[in-house]
Design a protein around this motif. Structure first.
Motif, PDB file in Angstrom:
ATOM      1  N   GLY A   1       0.832  -1.196   0.000  1.00 38.66           N
ATOM      2  CA  GLY A   1       0.000   0.000   0.000  1.00 38.66           C
ATOM      3  C   GLY A   1       0.865   1.243   0.000  1.00 38.66           C
ATOM      4  N   LEU A   2       0.579   2.181  -0.894  1.00 38.29           N
ATOM      5  CA  LEU A   2       1.322   3.443  -0.996  1.00 38.29           C
ATOM      6  C   LEU A   2       0.328   4.586  -0.914  1.00 38.29           C
ATOM      7  N   GLN A   3       0.439   5.407   0.112  1.00 35.64           N
ATOM      8  CA  GLN A   3      -0.474   6.531   0.275  1.00 35.64           C
ATOM      9  C   GLN A   3      -0.233   7.616  -0.777  1.00 35.64           C
ATOM     10  N   PHE A   4       0.994   7.785  -1.201  1.00 34.64           N
ATOM     11  CA  PHE A   4       1.338   8.811  -2.185  1.00 34.64           C
ATOM     12  C   PHE A   4       1.143   8.266  -3.608  1.00 34.64           C
ATOM     13  N   HIS A   5       1.440   9.101  -4.602  1.00 31.07           N
ATOM     14  CA  HIS A   5       1.135   8.785  -6.008  1.00 31.07           C
ATOM     15  C   HIS A   5       2.409   8.658  -6.842  1.00 31.07           C
ATOM     16  N   PRO A   6       3.098   7.519  -6.808  1.00 33.67           N
ATOM     17  CA  PRO A   6       4.304   7.369  -7.633  1.00 33.67           C
ATOM     18  C   PRO A   6       4.010   7.002  -9.082  1.00 33.67           C
ATOM     19  N   GLU A   7       2.746   6.724  -9.393  1.00 32.61           N
ATOM     20  CA  GLU A   7       2.379   6.281 -10.740  1.00 32.61           C
ATOM     21  C   GLU A   7       2.084   7.417 -11.700  1.00 32.61           C
ATOM     22  N   LEU A   8       1.960   8.631 -11.190  1.00 32.30           N
ATOM     23  CA  LEU A   8       1.447   9.729 -12.003  1.00 32.30           C
ATOM     24  C   LEU A   8       2.413  10.175 -13.092  1.00 32.30           C
ATOM     25  N   THR A   9       1.819  10.597 -14.196  1.00 38.32           N
ATOM     26  CA  THR A   9       2.511  11.305 -15.265  1.00 38.32           C
ATOM     27  C   THR A   9       2.062  12.766 -15.221  1.00 38.32           C
ATOM     28  N   PRO A  10       2.779  13.665 -15.879  1.00 34.93           N
ATOM     29  CA  PRO A  10       2.312  15.057 -15.923  1.00 34.93           C
ATOM     30  C   PRO A  10       0.904  15.186 -16.501  1.00 34.93           C
ATOM     31  N   GLU A  11       0.559  14.322 -17.435  1.00 36.64           N
ATOM     32  CA  GLU A  11      -0.774  14.385 -18.042  1.00 36.64           C
ATOM     33  C   GLU A  11      -1.856  14.013 -17.033  1.00 36.64           C
ATOM     34  N   ILE A  12      -1.606  12.990 -16.220  1.00 36.00           N
ATOM     35  CA  ILE A  12      -2.597  12.609 -15.209  1.00 36.00           C
ATOM     36  C   ILE A  12      -2.714  13.692 -14.149  1.00 36.00           C
ATOM     37  N   LEU A  13      -1.586  14.267 -13.744  1.00 36.19           N
ATOM     38  CA  LEU A  13      -1.640  15.354 -12.773  1.00 36.19           C
ATOM     39  C   LEU A  13      -2.460  16.518 -13.316  1.00 36.19           C
ATOM     40  N   ALA A  14      -2.282  16.862 -14.581  1.00 38.82           N
ATOM     41  CA  ALA A  14      -3.067  17.946 -15.184  1.00 38.82           C
ATOM     42  C   ALA A  14      -4.554  17.611 -15.163  1.00 38.82           C
ATOM     43  N   ALA A  15      -4.891  16.347 -15.427  1.00 37.66           N
ATOM     44  CA  ALA A  15      -6.293  15.935 -15.399  1.00 37.66           C
ATOM     45  C   ALA A  15      -6.856  15.991 -13.985  1.00 37.66           C
ATOM     46  N   MET A  16      -6.074  15.607 -12.994  1.00 41.98           N
ATOM     47  CA  MET A  16      -6.525  15.688 -11.607  1.00 41.98           C
ATOM     48  C   MET A  16      -6.776  17.134 -11.204  1.00 41.98           C
ATOM     49  N   LEU A  17      -5.906  18.038 -11.643  1.00 47.77           N
ATOM     50  CA  LEU A  17      -6.116  19.452 -11.339  1.00 47.77           C
ATOM     51  C   LEU A  17      -7.381  19.972 -12.004  1.00 47.77           C
ATOM     52  N   HIS A  18      -7.670  19.472 -13.193  1.00 48.15           N
ATOM     53  CA  HIS A  18      -8.885  19.892 -13.904  1.00 48.15           C
ATOM     54  C   HIS A  18     -10.147  19.373 -13.219  1.00 48.15           C
ATOM     55  N   HIS A  19     -10.147  18.094 -12.853  1.00 40.56           N
ATOM     56  CA  HIS A  19     -11.359  17.465 -12.307  1.00 40.56           C
ATOM     57  C   HIS A  19     -11.501  17.648 -10.792  1.00 40.56           C
ATOM     58  N   ASP A  20     -10.382  17.665 -10.073  1.00 37.72           N
ATOM     59  CA  ASP A  20     -10.426  17.672  -8.608  1.00 37.72           C
ATOM     60  C   ASP A  20      -9.769  18.912  -8.006  1.00 37.72           C
ATOM     61  N   GLY A  21      -9.548  19.930  -8.822  1.00 41.10           N
ATOM     62  CA  GLY A  21      -8.881  21.127  -8.333  1.00 41.10           C
ATOM     63  C   GLY A  21      -9.625  21.832  -7.213  1.00 41.10           C
ATOM     64  N   HIS A  22     -10.942  21.592  -7.099  1.00 40.62           N
ATOM     65  CA  HIS A  22     -11.719  22.205  -6.018  1.00 40.62           C
ATOM     66  C   HIS A  22     -11.268  21.718  -4.640  1.00 40.62           C
ATOM     67  N   GLU A  23     -10.503  20.612  -4.600  1.00 41.10           N
ATOM     68  CA  GLU A  23     -10.030  20.087  -3.318  1.00 41.10           C
ATOM     69  C   GLU A  23      -8.829  20.854  -2.780  1.00 41.10           C
ATOM     70  N   LEU A  24      -8.282  21.770  -3.556  1.00 37.16           N
ATOM     71  CA  LEU A  24      -7.086  22.506  -3.143  1.00 37.16           C
ATOM     72  C   LEU A  24      -7.464  23.638  -2.187  1.00 37.16           C
ATOM     73  N   VAL A  25      -7.999  23.255  -1.048  1.00 38.09           N
ATOM     74  CA  VAL A  25      -8.361  24.214  -0.008  1.00 38.09           C
ATOM     75  C   VAL A  25      -7.079  24.635   0.713  1.00 38.09           C
ATOM     76  N   PRO A  26      -6.809  25.930   0.844  1.00 39.24           N
ATOM     77  CA  PRO A  26      -5.546  26.357   1.459  1.00 39.24           C
ATOM     78  C   PRO A  26      -5.322  25.725   2.826  1.00 39.24           C
ATOM     79  N   GLY A  27      -4.120  25.281   3.050  1.00 42.87           N
ATOM     80  CA  GLY A  27      -3.752  24.657   4.307  1.00 42.87           C
ATOM     81  C   GLY A  27      -2.252  24.484   4.369  1.00 42.87           C
ATOM     82  N   PRO A  28      -1.737  24.038   5.517  1.00 37.42           N
ATOM     83  CA  PRO A  28      -0.286  23.941   5.675  1.00 37.42           C
ATOM     84  C   PRO A  28       0.370  22.932   4.752  1.00 37.42           C
ATOM     85  N   TRP A  29      -0.407  21.942   4.266  1.00 41.38           N
ATOM     86  CA  TRP A  29       0.170  20.888   3.433  1.00 41.38           C
ATOM     87  C   TRP A  29      -0.526  20.810   2.078  1.00 41.38           C
TER      88      TRP A  29
END
Length: 234
Positions: A172-200
């Motif tokens: 089990g890996l909590q972090f995302h070692p599988e991502l490509t820049p393209e998947i990260l861009a898609a996550m920002l597009h679809h799930d960017g609303h989760e980027l609520v300001p915080g310390p982390w």
């Protein structure tokens, strides 16, 4: 080798695992949980099970009823002695299947943050040597306790358990070692609303600018896959 994948979102694919599998001649099948009527094959139909990330939580069975069947499929794969790799939500599902508690993390962890391997992880033949620290991409709001008899792989300042290995075949890996820049861009597009300001939590602009930093996590994952495959195929 036959790899089956539980995929929770169309844009969250196996990422760098696809090229790795193609290079070694491995084949893929999928349970696409974002499509109606997902089917869960028997364990005799595959050699490895990959469980990817998603926005849902492990306890949200009322909203996502297929979680019950997914959990049963994971339990069956573990019981059948398969190699099982879970990433983010997948790791949380594996932790729960192994009897550990999954809970809401005190703080969101989204961004490029370092993880630190304990000495026991550095000595494990599947993962050693790990860079210390290893900066990887995180995107999660839940966390898990270490399953009994599992070897811890890493921790971060925001999250005590960033990964584990159980029985030398369930990872089990909590972090995302599988991502490509393209998947990260898609996550920002679809799930960017989760980027609520915080310390982390880093901004979308910072995440886009640092997409090149996915490479160390990719390298770690590919080394882990090679060692798991060597065990499976010998």
């Amino acid at each position: 080798m036959r790899i089956h994948c539980y995929q929770h979102a169309a844009f969250e694919t196996p990422g760098v695992l696809l090229d790795w599998a193609a290079h070694h001649g491995h084949t893929w099948t999928y349970t696409r949980l974002y499509e109606p009527g997902p089917q869960f094959p028997p364990t005799t139909d595959y050699d490895w099970l990959l469980v990817l990330g998603g926005v849902m939580g492990v306890h949200e069975e009322a909203e996502y009823p297929w979680l019950r069947n997914e959990k049963a499929g994971i339990q069956a794969a573990i019981g059948a002695g398969k190699v099982v790799l879970g990433i983010c939500l997948g790791a949380q599902l594996l932790a729960e299947a192994l009897g550990a508690t999954v809970y809401r993390s005190p703080a969101l962890e989204i961004g490029f943050w370092p993880v630190y391997p304990p000495a026991i992880a550095q000595q494990h033949p599947f993962v050693a040597p790990l860079p210390e620290p290893l900066t990887v991409l995180h995107w999660h709001g839940d966390a898990f306790e270490l399953p009994s008899d599992a070897v811890p792989l890493a921790s971060s300042a925001a999250c005590a358990q960033q990964g584990f290995i159980f029985d030398n075949r369930v990872v089990g890996l909590q972090f995302h070692p599988e991502l490509t820049p393209e998947i990260l861009a898609a996550m920002l597009h679809h799930d960017g609303h989760e980027l609520v300001p915080g310390p982390w939590v880093q901004s979308a602009a910072e995440l886009r600018a640092r997409a090149g930093e996915l490479a160390p996590g990719n390298a770690f994952l590919l080394g882990l896959l090679d060692r798991l495959a060597a065990q499976t195929l010998r």
